[in-house]
Design a protein around this motif. Structure first.
Motif, PDB file in Angstrom:
ATOM      1  N   MET A   1       6.199  -6.852   5.829  1.00 16.42           N
ATOM      2  CA  MET A   1       6.681  -5.857   4.887  1.00 16.42           C
ATOM      3  C   MET A   1       6.133  -4.491   5.315  1.00 16.42           C
ATOM      4  N   LEU A   2       6.956  -3.473   5.248  1.00 18.32           N
ATOM      5  CA  LEU A   2       6.585  -2.133   5.679  1.00 18.32           C
ATOM      6  C   LEU A   2       5.438  -1.571   4.861  1.00 18.32           C
ATOM      7  N   THR A   3       5.386  -1.863   3.576  1.00 22.39           N
ATOM      8  CA  THR A   3       4.339  -1.327   2.716  1.00 22.39           C
ATOM      9  C   THR A   3       2.956  -1.747   3.212  1.00 22.39           C
ATOM     10  N   ALA A   7      -0.115   0.563   4.622  1.00 21.31           N
ATOM     11  CA  ALA A   7      -1.333   0.535   3.822  1.00 21.31           C
ATOM     12  C   ALA A   7      -2.566   0.196   4.654  1.00 21.31           C
ATOM     13  N   VAL A   8      -2.416  -0.619   5.676  1.00 19.90           N
ATOM     14  CA  VAL A   8      -3.575  -1.033   6.474  1.00 19.90           C
ATOM     15  C   VAL A   8      -4.240   0.160   7.169  1.00 19.90           C
ATOM     16  N   PRO A   9      -3.508   0.997   7.909  1.00 18.48           N
ATOM     17  CA  PRO A   9      -4.191   2.152   8.513  1.00 18.48           C
ATOM     18  C   PRO A   9      -4.724   3.133   7.467  1.00 18.48           C
ATOM     19  N   ILE A  44      -0.095  -0.324  -2.286  1.00 11.69           N
ATOM     20  CA  ILE A  44      -0.520  -1.718  -2.446  1.00 11.69           C
ATOM     21  C   ILE A  44      -0.004  -2.332  -3.747  1.00 11.69           C
ATOM     22  N   ALA A  45       0.161  -1.535  -4.786  1.00 11.41           N
ATOM     23  CA  ALA A  45       0.481  -2.048  -6.127  1.00 11.41           C
ATOM     24  C   ALA A  45       1.680  -2.996  -6.186  1.00 11.41           C
ATOM     25  N   ALA A  49      -0.487  -8.870  -2.877  1.00 10.12           N
ATOM     26  CA  ALA A  49      -1.933  -8.614  -2.838  1.00 10.12           C
ATOM     27  C   ALA A  49      -2.332  -7.670  -3.960  1.00 10.12           C
ATOM     28  N   GLY A  50      -1.528  -6.644  -4.187  1.00 12.33           N
ATOM     29  CA  GLY A  50      -1.799  -5.701  -5.269  1.00 12.33           C
ATOM     30  C   GLY A  50      -1.722  -6.360  -6.631  1.00 12.33           C
TER      31      GLY A  50
END
Length: 69
Positions: A1-3, A7-9, A44-45, A49-50
């Motif tokens: 997923m692009l989100t 979010a990781v970097p 993340i929301a 995981a969010g």
């Protein structure tokens, strides 16, 4: 997923910014960190995981509220 990929970097940037000593930060630097953390939260929301983090925090908050009674 692009989100998650974005979010990781961003999470890495947040950790690096928070790792620095508090005395070395300017007011602008602190405000920029807050904006980056808010952007990370928005990314993340909507992810599973969010939602898991939200569920855990909700349980923790209700436990603290019940313990205070």
């Amino acid at each position: 997923m692009l989100t998650i990929n974005v979010a990781v970097p961003l999470a890495v940037v947040v950790v690096r910014r928070l790792w620095r000593r508090t005395e070395a930060r300017s007011r602008f630097d602190e405000k920029l960190t807050v904006v980056i953390v808010l952007a990370l939260g928005i990314l993340i929301a909507p992810t599973p995981a969010g939602q898991g983090i939200l569920d855990i925090l909700g349980r923790l908050a209700s436990g603290v509220t019940q313990a205070g009674r």
